[in-house]
Write a protein that holds these residues in place. Structure first.
Motif, PDB file in Angstrom:
ATOM      1  N   UNK A  30       0.849  -1.197   0.000  1.00 51.51           N
ATOM      2  CA  UNK A  30       0.000   0.000   0.000  1.00 51.51           C
ATOM      3  C   UNK A  30       0.873   1.232   0.000  1.00 51.51           C
ATOM      4  N   UNK A  31       0.265   2.339  -0.427  1.00 50.86           N
ATOM      5  CA  UNK A  31       0.941   3.627  -0.398  1.00 50.86           C
ATOM      6  C   UNK A  31       0.458   4.388   0.827  1.00 50.86           C
ATOM      7  N   UNK A  32       1.393   5.043   1.515  1.00 49.85           N
ATOM      8  CA  UNK A  32       1.061   5.818   2.706  1.00 49.85           C
ATOM      9  C   UNK A  32       1.691   7.204   2.565  1.00 49.85           C
ATOM     10  N   UNK A  33       1.482   8.037   3.543  1.00 50.27           N
ATOM     11  CA  UNK A  33       2.048   9.390   3.561  1.00 50.27           C
ATOM     12  C   UNK A  33       1.705  10.161   2.288  1.00 50.27           C
ATOM     13  N   UNK A  34       0.398  10.197   2.001  1.00 49.20           N
ATOM     14  CA  UNK A  34      -0.116  10.909   0.829  1.00 49.20           C
ATOM     15  C   UNK A  34       0.497  10.397  -0.471  1.00 49.20           C
ATOM     16  N   UNK A  35       0.725   9.093  -0.529  1.00 48.17           N
ATOM     17  CA  UNK A  35       1.246   8.469  -1.740  1.00 48.17           C
ATOM     18  C   UNK A  35       2.740   8.605  -1.947  1.00 48.17           C
ATOM     19  N   UNK A  36       3.451   9.144  -0.973  1.00 51.61           N
ATOM     20  CA  UNK A  36       4.881   9.391  -1.113  1.00 51.61           C
ATOM     21  C   UNK A  36       5.752   8.258  -0.557  1.00 51.61           C
ATOM     22  N   UNK A  37       5.135   7.214   0.007  1.00 50.42           N
ATOM     23  CA  UNK A  37       5.913   6.130   0.617  1.00 50.42           C
ATOM     24  C   UNK A  37       5.195   4.806   0.382  1.00 50.42           C
ATOM     25  N   UNK A  38       5.933   3.845  -0.164  1.00 45.26           N
ATOM     26  CA  UNK A  38       5.372   2.515  -0.346  1.00 45.26           C
ATOM     27  C   UNK A  38       5.655   1.652   0.862  1.00 45.26           C
ATOM     28  N   UNK A  39       4.627   0.966   1.362  1.00 44.45           N
ATOM     29  CA  UNK A  39       4.799   0.071   2.502  1.00 44.45           C
ATOM     30  C   UNK A  39       4.795  -1.372   2.006  1.00 44.45           C
ATOM     31  N   UNK A  40       5.898  -2.072   2.249  1.00 48.75           N
ATOM     32  CA  UNK A  40       6.016  -3.504   1.980  1.00 48.75           C
ATOM     33  C   UNK A  40       5.791  -4.167   3.335  1.00 48.75           C
ATOM     34  N   UNK A  41       4.620  -4.717   3.528  1.00 47.28           N
ATOM     35  CA  UNK A  41       4.073  -5.032   4.851  1.00 47.28           C
ATOM     36  C   UNK A  41       4.426  -6.437   5.335  1.00 47.28           C
ATOM     37  N   UNK A  42       4.799  -6.541   6.604  1.00 42.45           N
ATOM     38  CA  UNK A  42       4.935  -7.797   7.347  1.00 42.45           C
ATOM     39  C   UNK A  42       5.834  -8.813   6.615  1.00 42.45           C
ATOM     40  N   UNK A  43       7.089  -8.469   6.413  1.00 42.69           N
ATOM     41  CA  UNK A  43       8.006  -9.272   5.595  1.00 42.69           C
ATOM     42  C   UNK A  43       8.735 -10.370   6.360  1.00 42.69           C
ATOM     43  N   UNK A  44       8.589 -10.432   7.683  1.00 41.27           N
ATOM     44  CA  UNK A  44       9.302 -11.445   8.458  1.00 41.27           C
ATOM     45  C   UNK A  44       8.457 -11.902   9.635  1.00 41.27           C
ATOM     46  N   UNK A  45       8.604 -13.183   9.954  1.00 44.47           N
ATOM     47  CA  UNK A  45       7.890 -13.746  11.108  1.00 44.47           C
ATOM     48  C   UNK A  45       8.791 -13.629  12.335  1.00 44.47           C
ATOM     49  N   UNK A  46       8.621 -12.550  13.082  1.00 48.26           N
ATOM     50  CA  UNK A  46       9.383 -12.358  14.309  1.00 48.26           C
ATOM     51  C   UNK A  46       8.725 -13.174  15.421  1.00 48.26           C
ATOM     52  N   UNK A  47       9.534 -13.902  16.184  1.00 48.88           N
ATOM     53  CA  UNK A  47       9.021 -14.841  17.189  1.00 48.88           C
ATOM     54  C   UNK A  47       9.915 -14.754  18.412  1.00 48.88           C
ATOM     55  N   UNK A  48       9.376 -14.264  19.539  1.00 54.18           N
ATOM     56  CA  UNK A  48      10.197 -14.035  20.715  1.00 54.18           C
ATOM     57  C   UNK A  48       9.801 -14.878  21.923  1.00 54.18           C
ATOM     58  N   UNK A  49       9.036 -15.926  21.737  1.00 50.61           N
ATOM     59  CA  UNK A  49       8.721 -16.818  22.843  1.00 50.61           C
ATOM     60  C   UNK A  49       8.261 -16.071  24.073  1.00 50.61           C
ATOM     61  N   UNK A  50       8.941 -16.334  25.192  1.00 47.77           N
ATOM     62  CA  UNK A  50       8.532 -15.746  26.463  1.00 47.77           C
ATOM     63  C   UNK A  50       9.154 -14.381  26.732  1.00 47.77           C
ATOM     64  N   UNK A  51       9.993 -13.900  25.821  1.00 41.78           N
ATOM     65  CA  UNK A  51      10.663 -12.612  26.037  1.00 41.78           C
ATOM     66  C   UNK A  51       9.973 -11.488  25.309  1.00 41.78           C
ATOM     67  N   UNK A  52      10.748 -10.465  25.014  1.00 38.75           N
ATOM     68  CA  UNK A  52      10.241  -9.315  24.282  1.00 38.75           C
ATOM     69  C   UNK A  52      11.211  -8.985  23.157  1.00 38.75           C
ATOM     70  N   UNK A  53      10.772  -8.183  22.212  1.00 36.68           N
ATOM     71  CA  UNK A  53      11.640  -7.756  21.121  1.00 36.68           C
ATOM     72  C   UNK A  53      12.598  -6.688  21.621  1.00 36.68           C
ATOM     73  N   UNK A  54      13.845  -6.802  21.183  1.00 39.54           N
ATOM     74  CA  UNK A  54      14.850  -5.793  21.486  1.00 39.54           C
ATOM     75  C   UNK A  54      15.556  -5.390  20.203  1.00 39.54           C
ATOM     76  N   UNK A  55      16.021  -4.157  20.138  1.00 38.49           N
ATOM     77  CA  UNK A  55      16.775  -3.682  18.984  1.00 38.49           C
ATOM     78  C   UNK A  55      18.185  -3.357  19.467  1.00 38.49           C
ATOM     79  N   UNK A  56      19.176  -3.967  18.827  1.00 40.76           N
ATOM     80  CA  UNK A  56      20.580  -3.740  19.159  1.00 40.76           C
ATOM     81  C   UNK A  56      21.317  -3.338  17.888  1.00 40.76           C
ATOM     82  N   UNK A  57      22.477  -2.736  18.061  1.00 41.60           N
ATOM     83  CA  UNK A  57      23.357  -2.423  16.936  1.00 41.60           C
ATOM     84  C   UNK A  57      24.587  -3.320  17.056  1.00 41.60           C
TER      85      UNK A  57
END
Length: 161
Positions: A30-57
């Motif tokens: 779909x297009x969002x932001x007044x047609x200026x951005x294409x969204x490629x939706x839900x591309x990965x099955x993230x699975x964190x069991x009993x924990x939570x999602x974290x973002x690291x570098x």
């Protein structure tokens, strides 16, 4: 003694048993932001069991060919996504489970624009940017219970171009 592994291009179909290839291809969902951005939706099955999602570098040192694969690891409690920041391709080594240890590994070479999500409990090699250091956003499970198993091969596998 070493075993030679053939390096394969990273495609969604070939990598599907181990995880998801995350990349822009075709038309956006779909297009969002007044047609200026294409969204490629839900591309990965993230699975964190009993924990939570974290973002690291991660800041990984360069690997060179021939590359020696002597160890694999897996995360029984969560998936692990790698999103390159520096445009460096990476060697992605994966294997199906074979009674608690890695089966026959496969080695893929990503394109600089490709990201991956390795499914929960899938054996994989360490982060291996090719020829120069690489920085990555990593999205994985954060929790109090153990989430890392390592296996060291008696005979390493050699990946070459």
């Amino acid at each position: 003694m070493s075993v030679l592994l053939t390096l394969e291009p990273l495609t969604r179909e070939a990598f599907a048993p181990y995880g998801d290839v995350i990349e822009v291809s075709g038309e956006p969902d779909k297009l969002i932001n007044k047609g200026m951005c294409g969204r490629f939706h839900d591309l990965a099955k993230l699975d964190f069991g009993s924990g939570r999602a974290g973002i690291s570098l991660f800041d990984a040192q360069a690997r060179h060919f021939p590359y020696s694969l002597d160890m694999m690891e897996r995360h029984p409690e969560g998936s692990q996504a790698f999103i390159p920041l520096s445009g460096v391709p990476m060697i992605i080594s994966v294997a199906k489970d074979n009674f608690g240890k890695p089966g026959q590994p496969r080695a893929f070479l990503s394109e600089p624009h490709q990201s991956i999500n390795i499914h929960r409990n899938t054996w994989h090699g360490v982060l291996a940017p090719v020829e120069r250091a690489g920085q990555y956003i990593v999205i994985d499970r954060i929790g109090d219970t153990p989430n890392l198993e390592e296996y060291y091969f008696q005979d390493s596998y050699i990946v070459n171009v």
